[in-house]
Every structure is written in structure tokens, then in C-alpha cells.
Design a protein around this motif. Structure first.
Motif, PDB file in Angstrom:
ATOM      1  N   ALA A  18       0.832  -1.194   0.000  1.00 17.73           N
ATOM      2  CA  ALA A  18       0.000   0.000   0.000  1.00 17.73           C
ATOM      3  C   ALA A  18       0.874   1.253   0.000  1.00 17.73           C
ATOM      4  O   ALA A  18       2.057   1.208   0.322  1.00 17.73           O
ATOM      5  CB  ALA A  18      -0.921  -0.004   1.213  1.00 17.73           C
ATOM      6  N   ALA A  19       0.260   2.388  -0.389  1.00 16.23           N
ATOM      7  CA  ALA A  19       0.983   3.660  -0.367  1.00 16.23           C
ATOM      8  C   ALA A  19       1.419   3.987   1.053  1.00 16.23           C
ATOM      9  O   ALA A  19       0.686   3.759   2.014  1.00 16.23           O
ATOM     10  CB  ALA A  19       0.097   4.769  -0.915  1.00 16.23           C
ATOM     11  N   ALA A  20       2.630   4.501   1.193  1.00 16.72           N
ATOM     12  CA  ALA A  20       3.194   4.804   2.500  1.00 16.72           C
ATOM     13  C   ALA A  20       3.592   6.268   2.562  1.00 16.72           C
ATOM     14  O   ALA A  20       4.012   6.854   1.553  1.00 16.72           O
ATOM     15  CB  ALA A  20       4.411   3.917   2.763  1.00 16.72           C
ATOM     16  N   PRO A  21       3.485   6.906   3.732  1.00 13.12           N
ATOM     17  CA  PRO A  21       3.902   8.306   3.844  1.00 13.12           C
ATOM     18  C   PRO A  21       5.392   8.450   3.594  1.00 13.12           C
ATOM     19  O   PRO A  21       6.191   7.618   4.029  1.00 13.12           O
ATOM     20  CB  PRO A  21       3.530   8.665   5.291  1.00 13.12           C
ATOM     21  N   ALA A  22       5.743   9.489   2.870  1.00  9.60           N
ATOM     22  CA  ALA A  22       7.138   9.733   2.524  1.00  9.60           C
ATOM     23  C   ALA A  22       7.347  11.231   2.343  1.00  9.60           C
ATOM     24  O   ALA A  22       6.393  12.013   2.297  1.00  9.60           O
ATOM     25  CB  ALA A  22       7.517   8.980   1.253  1.00  9.60           C
ATOM     26  N   TYR A  23       8.619  11.610   2.254  1.00 13.21           N
ATOM     27  CA  TYR A  23       8.994  13.010   2.035  1.00 13.21           C
ATOM     28  C   TYR A  23      10.074  13.070   0.961  1.00 13.21           C
ATOM     29  O   TYR A  23      11.151  12.473   1.113  1.00 13.21           O
ATOM     30  CB  TYR A  23       9.509  13.656   3.321  1.00 13.21           C
ATOM     31  N   ALA A  24       9.777  13.764  -0.143  1.00 13.40           N
ATOM     32  CA  ALA A  24      10.798  14.034  -1.140  1.00 13.40           C
ATOM     33  C   ALA A  24      11.769  15.070  -0.575  1.00 13.40           C
ATOM     34  O   ALA A  24      11.353  16.041   0.065  1.00 13.40           O
ATOM     35  CB  ALA A  24      10.162  14.544  -2.420  1.00 13.40           C
ATOM     36  N   LEU A 145      11.766  19.363   2.711  1.00 10.76           N
ATOM     37  CA  LEU A 145      11.049  18.096   2.694  1.00 10.76           C
ATOM     38  C   LEU A 145       9.623  18.335   2.195  1.00 10.76           C
ATOM     39  O   LEU A 145       8.902  19.163   2.754  1.00 10.76           O
ATOM     40  CB  LEU A 145      11.022  17.466   4.092  1.00 10.76           C
ATOM     41  N   ARG A 146       9.223  17.600   1.161  1.00  5.88           N
ATOM     42  CA  ARG A 146       7.893  17.724   0.581  1.00  5.88           C
ATOM     43  C   ARG A 146       7.133  16.410   0.798  1.00  5.88           C
ATOM     44  O   ARG A 146       7.531  15.376   0.263  1.00  5.88           O
ATOM     45  CB  ARG A 146       7.979  18.002  -0.919  1.00  5.88           C
ATOM     46  N   PRO A 147       6.039  16.430   1.567  1.00  2.54           N
ATOM     47  CA  PRO A 147       5.316  15.178   1.834  1.00  2.54           C
ATOM     48  C   PRO A 147       4.601  14.649   0.598  1.00  2.54           C
ATOM     49  O   PRO A 147       4.111  15.414  -0.226  1.00  2.54           O
ATOM     50  CB  PRO A 147       4.310  15.585   2.921  1.00  2.54           C
ATOM     51  N   PHE A 148       4.585  13.320   0.474  1.00  2.00           N
ATOM     52  CA  PHE A 148       3.805  12.674  -0.583  1.00  2.00           C
ATOM     53  C   PHE A 148       3.518  11.235  -0.160  1.00  2.00           C
ATOM     54  O   PHE A 148       4.125  10.717   0.781  1.00  2.00           O
ATOM     55  CB  PHE A 148       4.544  12.711  -1.925  1.00  2.00           C
ATOM     56  N   LEU A 149       2.564  10.615  -0.814  1.00  2.00           N
ATOM     57  CA  LEU A 149       2.270   9.208  -0.582  1.00  2.00           C
ATOM     58  C   LEU A 149       3.035   8.392  -1.620  1.00  2.00           C
ATOM     59  O   LEU A 149       2.864   8.588  -2.830  1.00  2.00           O
ATOM     60  CB  LEU A 149       0.775   8.934  -0.679  1.00  2.00           C
ATOM     61  N   ASP A 150       3.888   7.507  -1.129  1.00  2.00           N
ATOM     62  CA  ASP A 150       4.743   6.712  -1.998  1.00  2.00           C
ATOM     63  C   ASP A 150       4.011   5.419  -2.348  1.00  2.00           C
ATOM     64  O   ASP A 150       4.009   4.453  -1.577  1.00  2.00           O
ATOM     65  CB  ASP A 150       6.063   6.421  -1.281  1.00  2.00           C
ATOM     66  N   GLY A 153       4.749   0.792  -7.546  1.00  2.00           N
ATOM     67  CA  GLY A 153       4.300   0.527  -8.899  1.00  2.00           C
ATOM     68  C   GLY A 153       4.056  -0.955  -9.128  1.00  2.00           C
ATOM     69  O   GLY A 153       3.959  -1.750  -8.187  1.00  2.00           O
ATOM     70  N   SER A 154       3.994  -1.337 -10.386  1.00  2.00           N
ATOM     71  CA  SER A 154       3.667  -2.721 -10.731  1.00  2.00           C
ATOM     72  C   SER A 154       4.718  -3.703 -10.243  1.00  2.00           C
ATOM     73  O   SER A 154       4.418  -4.872 -10.006  1.00  2.00           O
ATOM     74  CB  SER A 154       3.506  -2.843 -12.253  1.00  2.00           C
ATOM     75  N   ARG A 155       5.957  -3.247 -10.076  1.00  2.00           N
ATOM     76  CA  ARG A 155       7.022  -4.109  -9.581  1.00  2.00           C
ATOM     77  C   ARG A 155       7.127  -4.077  -8.064  1.00  2.00           C
ATOM     78  O   ARG A 155       8.016  -4.688  -7.490  1.00  2.00           O
ATOM     79  CB  ARG A 155       8.359  -3.696 -10.194  1.00  2.00           C
ATOM     80  N   GLY A 156       6.223  -3.340  -7.400  1.00  2.00           N
ATOM     81  CA  GLY A 156       6.220  -3.309  -5.948  1.00  2.00           C
ATOM     82  C   GLY A 156       7.267  -2.415  -5.331  1.00  2.00           C
ATOM     83  O   GLY A 156       7.581  -2.553  -4.147  1.00  2.00           O
ATOM     84  N   ILE A 157       7.827  -1.488  -6.127  1.00  2.00           N
ATOM     85  CA  ILE A 157       8.843  -0.585  -5.597  1.00  2.00           C
ATOM     86  C   ILE A 157       8.320   0.847  -5.623  1.00  2.00           C
ATOM     87  O   ILE A 157       7.415   1.186  -6.385  1.00  2.00           O
ATOM     88  CB  ILE A 157      10.172  -0.679  -6.377  1.00  2.00           C
ATOM     89  N   GLY A 158       8.897   1.684  -4.772  1.00  2.00           N
ATOM     90  CA  GLY A 158       8.446   3.054  -4.637  1.00  2.00           C
ATOM     91  C   GLY A 158       9.150   4.007  -5.591  1.00  2.00           C
ATOM     92  O   GLY A 158       9.847   3.602  -6.524  1.00  2.00           O
ATOM     93  N   ALA A 159       8.972   5.301  -5.311  1.00  2.00           N
ATOM     94  CA  ALA A 159       9.539   6.346  -6.160  1.00  2.00           C
ATOM     95  C   ALA A 159      11.063   6.325  -6.101  1.00  2.00           C
ATOM     96  O   ALA A 159      11.655   6.240  -5.026  1.00  2.00           O
ATOM     97  CB  ALA A 159       9.023   7.713  -5.716  1.00  2.00           C
TER      98      ALA A 159
END
Length: 243
Positions: A18-24, A145-150, A153-159
Motif C-alpha cells: 500500500a501507499a506509505a507516507p514519505a517526504y521528497a 522536505l515535501r510530503p507525498f504518498l509513496d 508501482g507494478s514491480r512493488g517498488i516506490g519512487a
């Protein structure tokens, strides 16, 4: 990877669906002229009594970046992350195991052919004041730090970006480790492949970097910082390298 690591990899894939909280993490362009807790270079915020880390070669390590971990990134919210790396030594990290865990004091373990590590990664919990002296080599720049939901993708990896939290964007197979204290390390931060940090003019060139004027880390590999959720030691962070 040990059988224990494979088991953790299977569990981690399910937990991170599932999408997880993250910060760019964004690097600013204006040179800092004051202490900042979120910065490339600058004056490090260390715990009381914590000395500036040194390499096995006894040269003082360069502060590449530091930042405050936002409170919602459990279990590291409120910690202060600092990443130091040697200017004169630049290689990949190699884990050492004992009984299916990383060896005791793995942050100080030998890194063949070297007798010790050429980096130090710290999660400080009482870092209230900046050091009296600034990092002399790395150009001081602000971090935002910019918050986003990570969302994987289809391979199960994040940004695939410079980020805190979220889901690792594994370049190869997922890697999970157990700390010497028995706690399973948790993903904290990702540094993109080939990321460089600008340094002041006239400094010696770092081995295996892109050239004069830039320092890199771990041969420019993608780096995944895996930290101990039990906070057994400020240096209980393992840098996974992939490309």
C-alpha cells in the motif's frame, strides 16, 4: 543474504503493497549563511558529547547532508539524521554477519581491504545545538522536505528519488537485515544513484567521483539507509548499496 533475510524480504513485500507516507528531499540553490537542521553540508547537529566522526584513516569525515525526520515517520520521527563520508576513500559497503544478524558494532566493522568504515551515519535523539564549526569542504545548501504518498508501482517498488520514508525503489532484489541487537532494520532514507554533492573549489578530487568539484558516496550506487528501530546505538544504520 541469509535465510532470515529472505524471510524478511517476503514479509516486507507484503507490508509495502500500500501507499506509505514519505517526504521528497529537495536541494536548494541558495548557499546557507546560518545553521540549518535540514542541509547539505553546514554545521552538524550532534548529541551532547558526540564528536565529529572520523574515517579509519583518521581524516575527519565530510558531512554530506543532515535532516530532521518528520514525526509521522514511525519509528524514527523526531530523530536527526546525519550522513558523513570520507573524501579520500570511496567504495561500496559490505555487510558482515554472525548468527544470521549483522555483527556487533557493525558500524565499526572492517570493510575489506580497509580496517574500518569510511563513513558514519547517525540517528541522533538529543541534537539540540549545531557544532561550533561548519563542514569545511561541502557547500552548505538548504534541504526542503515535501510530503507525498509513496505508492508502489507494478514491480512493488516506490519512487526512485531522494526521499525519507515510503517504499524502497530497489534496483536489484530487496535486502533486509537484522541488527546485532535482534531488531529487524527498517527502511529510512534513499539516496539516488549517482547523486553528487558540490564542494568548494581547489579541493583534492575524490576517488571514483565524477571529477573535481563533487563528492559522491559509495561509488555512486543507489543507497538505502536501513536503521535500527530499537535505537540501540546512534550509529546503528546500515547503508545498502545497489545499482
Amino acid at each position: 543474504m541469509t535465510s532470515e533475510g529472505e524471510r524478511m524480504g517476503e514479509q516486507g513485500a507484503g507490508e509495502q503493497s500500500a501507499a506509505a507516507p514519505a517526504y521528497a528531499i529537495e536541494v536548494g540553490a541558495d548557499v546557507l549563511d546560518r545553521p540549518a537542521r535540514d542541509s547539505v553540508g553546514g554545521r552538524p547537529f550532534l548529541d551532547d558529547g558526540q564528536e565529529w566522526p572520523v574515517c579509519f584513516c583518521r581524516e575527519r569525515l565530510a558531512l554530506l547532508f543532515q535532516l530532521d525526520v518528520p514525526e509521522d515517520l514511525v519509528p524514527f520521527g523526531g530523530d536527526h539524521l546525519l550522513v558523513f563520508h570520507c573524501r579520500a576513500h570511496n567504495d561500496a559497503s559490505e555487510p558482515e554477519f554472525a548468527g544470521g544478524r549483522l555483527v556487533p558494532g557493525y558500524w565499526d566493522a572492517p570493510q575489506p581491504p580497509y580496517p574500518g568504515p569510511f563513513w558514519r551515519i547517525l540517528l541522533q535523539r538529543q541534537a539540540a545545538l549545531p557544532a561550533a564549526e561548519a563542514e569545511p569542504d561541502v557547500c552548505a545548501l538548504p534541504l526542503t522536505l515535501r510530503p507525498f504518498l509513496d505508492a508502489p508501482g507494478s514491480r512493488g517498488i516506490g519512487a526512485q528519488t531522494f526521499k525519507l520514508g515510503g517504499t524502497p525503489s530497489w534496483a536489484q532484489e530487496p535486502e533486509y537485515y537484522t541488527c546485532a541487537c535482534g531488531a529487524d532494520l527498517r527502511f529510512l532514507c534513499q539516496v539516488p544513484e549517482g547523486m553528487e554533492f558540490a564542494v568548494r573549489p581547489g579541493l583534492p578530487e575524490q576517488p571514483y567521483s565524477v571529477g573535481a568539484g563533487m563528492y559522491g558516496m559509495f561509488l555512486g550506487n543507489e543507497v538505502y539507509l536501513m536503521a535500527c528501530p530499537a535505537h540501540c546505538d546512534p550509529a546503528a544504520v546500515w547503508p545498502v548499496n545497489q545499482n
